[in-house]
Design a protein around this motif. Structure first.
Motif, mmCIF file in Angstrom:
data_model
loop_
_atom_site.group_PDB
_atom_site.id
_atom_site.type_symbol
_atom_site.label_atom_id
_atom_site.label_comp_id
_atom_site.label_asym_id
_atom_site.label_seq_id
_atom_site.Cartn_x
_atom_site.Cartn_y
_atom_site.Cartn_z
ATOM 1 N N GLY A 7 0.797 -1.223 0.000
ATOM 2 C CA GLY A 7 0.000 0.000 0.000
ATOM 3 C C GLY A 7 0.826 1.268 0.000
ATOM 4 N N ARG A 8 2.114 1.132 -0.207
ATOM 5 C CA ARG A 8 3.003 2.291 -0.133
ATOM 6 C C ARG A 8 2.557 3.385 -1.106
ATOM 7 N N GLY A 9 2.476 4.604 -0.601
ATOM 8 C CA GLY A 9 2.069 5.736 -1.428
ATOM 9 C C GLY A 9 0.589 6.032 -1.405
ATOM 10 N N ALA A 10 -0.219 5.108 -0.839
ATOM 11 C CA ALA A 10 -1.667 5.337 -0.777
ATOM 12 C C ALA A 10 -2.011 6.133 0.479
ATOM 13 N N ASP A 11 -2.759 7.216 0.319
ATOM 14 C CA ASP A 11 -3.142 8.014 1.481
ATOM 15 C C ASP A 11 -4.206 7.329 2.323
ATOM 16 N N ARG A 12 -5.012 6.463 1.716
ATOM 17 C CA ARG A 12 -6.031 5.690 2.421
ATOM 18 C C ARG A 12 -5.938 4.251 1.923
ATOM 19 N N PHE A 13 -5.802 3.309 2.854
ATOM 20 C CA PHE A 13 -5.768 1.910 2.449
ATOM 21 C C PHE A 13 -6.497 1.062 3.476
ATOM 22 N N LEU A 14 -6.908 -0.115 3.046
ATOM 23 C CA LEU A 14 -7.478 -1.106 3.947
ATOM 24 C C LEU A 14 -6.687 -2.385 3.761
ATOM 25 N N PHE A 15 -6.120 -2.897 4.855
ATOM 26 C CA PHE A 15 -5.397 -4.161 4.840
ATOM 27 C C PHE A 15 -6.297 -5.220 5.442
ATOM 28 N N VAL A 16 -6.464 -6.344 4.744
ATOM 29 C CA VAL A 16 -7.313 -7.433 5.224
ATOM 30 C C VAL A 16 -6.497 -8.715 5.242
ATOM 31 N N ALA A 17 -6.443 -9.366 6.405
ATOM 32 C CA ALA A 17 -5.688 -10.609 6.564
ATOM 33 C C ALA A 17 -6.661 -11.778 6.633
ATOM 34 N N LEU A 18 -6.538 -12.705 5.670
ATOM 35 C CA LEU A 18 -7.406 -13.877 5.590
ATOM 36 C C LEU A 18 -6.666 -15.075 6.165
ATOM 37 N N GLY A 19 -6.787 -15.276 7.468
ATOM 38 C CA GLY A 19 -6.092 -16.370 8.133
ATOM 39 C C GLY A 19 -7.072 -17.281 8.829
ATOM 40 N N THR A 20 -6.749 -17.664 10.061
ATOM 41 C CA THR A 20 -7.671 -18.483 10.847
ATOM 42 C C THR A 20 -9.000 -17.747 10.995
ATOM 43 N N GLY A 21 -8.914 -16.445 11.192
ATOM 44 C CA GLY A 21 -10.073 -15.565 11.142
ATOM 45 C C GLY A 21 -9.832 -14.537 10.057
ATOM 46 N N ILE A 22 -10.551 -13.442 10.120
ATOM 47 C CA ILE A 22 -10.328 -12.330 9.190
ATOM 48 C C ILE A 22 -10.273 -11.051 10.003
ATOM 49 N N ALA A 23 -9.182 -10.322 9.844
ATOM 50 C CA ALA A 23 -9.041 -9.048 10.544
ATOM 51 C C ALA A 23 -8.544 -8.004 9.566
ATOM 52 N N GLY A 24 -8.651 -6.737 9.948
ATOM 53 C CA GLY A 24 -8.259 -5.668 9.037
ATOM 54 C C GLY A 24 -7.545 -4.546 9.744
ATOM 55 N N ALA A 25 -6.944 -3.688 8.940
ATOM 56 C CA ALA A 25 -6.287 -2.489 9.449
ATOM 57 C C ALA A 25 -6.658 -1.337 8.533
#
Length: 313
Positions: free
Chosen positions: A127-145
């Protein structure tokens, strides 16, 4: 050489690094978390590991670490430096920041593992350079940043980004959180693994096996995979409607399927948007180093705010 300690504590293992002011990884180390020995032993192990890293830095670079950043799982009170709860580590209300600061004699930043990994992906990764981003981790559960102008939003109570508990199938599968039909019950790596193992009859089969079967055209695998993709697209469109990110970064175990996931997912999201702007949907770039790199960023940010130095990696 001025440096910081970066420590990423997981359910089974801990990853650590000494990080220079330019973001260079000067030293790396790993060791088991040791959760089978109980929560008190896990905390003691973290403190001992951090102290060893401090001593290594002092010997190798002529001075101890100026600060430390630590990423931990579960519920994290970042403002007060407390690891509030982690089911897989068995701890409650551990004042980890204060314990580490006392042991190291240096300031410490404490962060949530997914938000810390998201910080790294947003600032120096996919996401480098993006002023707004959403990070989503699809693992045992699902979480975001949720990334905003180079930082990650924790929310008023530390729960921001819990996209896995958006209800995408009302009245559907019960979730341990108490709701029914949560996104992570359909689109996490664990959910796909469970569905594929039940369908193919192999209790050891996992999401990676399902992805391979999808590429070979197995109709049952395709059905399971599409169910997950459709649920994920529904959850992501809800998130992008609320947050309007410029970049959507997808990581975690399910993202390792590459274009087997990303091609149908981009199509599914595109079909669902109406007035919303379609973000760039990209795979995470940092892999399992994201949490450790993000912990290093937290430590340098802490120094920036406490001593005014312009040393952002």
């Amino acid at each position: 050489m001025r440096h910081v300690i970066a420590l990423d504590v997981g359910g089974t293992g801990m990853k650590a690094a000494l990080v220079g002011a330019d973001g260079a990884l000067l030293h790396r180390a790993r060791r088991p978390t040791g959760r089978e020995r109980g929560p008190d032993a896990v905390v003691a192990g973290i403190l001992d590991f951090a102290a060893e890293l401090r001593e290594h830095g002092a010997r190798q670079f002529g001075e101890p670490a100026a600060a430390a950043g630590v990423a931990v799982p579960g519920i994290v009170d970042e403002a007060n430096g407390v690891a509030a709860y982690a089911a897989n580590l068995g701890w409650r209300d551990v004042p980890l920041r204060a314990l580490l600061a006392d042991r190291l004699g240096a300031p410490v930043a404490l962060g949530h593992d997914v938000r810390t990994g998201g910080l790294a992906e947003g600032r120096i990764g996919a996401g480098r350079g993006a002023d707004r981003f959403l990070f989503v981790a699809l693992g045992t559960g699902i979480a975001g940043a949720i990334g905003v102008e180079g930082r990650v939003e924790a929310g008023a109570h530390g729960f921001a980004g819990e996209i896995g508990h958006i209800v995408v199938r009302p009245g559907g599968i019960p979730c341990p959180c108490g709701q029914h039909g949560c996104l992570e019950r359909f689109a996490s790596a664990a959910a796909v693994s469970e569905a594929w193992a039940a369908t193919c009859g192999d209790p050891e089969a996992d999401a990676a096996d399902c992805a391979k079967a999808v590429t070979s055209g197995d109709p049952n695998a395709v059905r399971i995979w599409q169910t997950a993709v459709d649920a994920l697209a529904d959850g992501l469109v809800t998130a992008l409607t609320l947050l309007d990110p410029r970049t959507l970064v997808i990581g975690g175990g399910l993202a390792e399927a590459g274009e087997t996931l990303f091609t149908p997912l981009r199509d599914a999201v595109r079909r669902r948007v109406t007035f919303q702007k379609l973000p760039e949907i990209v795979p995470a770039a940092l892999g399992d180093t994201a949490g450790c790199l993000g912990a290093g960023l937290l430590a340098w940010d802490l120094l920036n705010t406490t001593d005014g130095m312009e040393v952002t990696p």
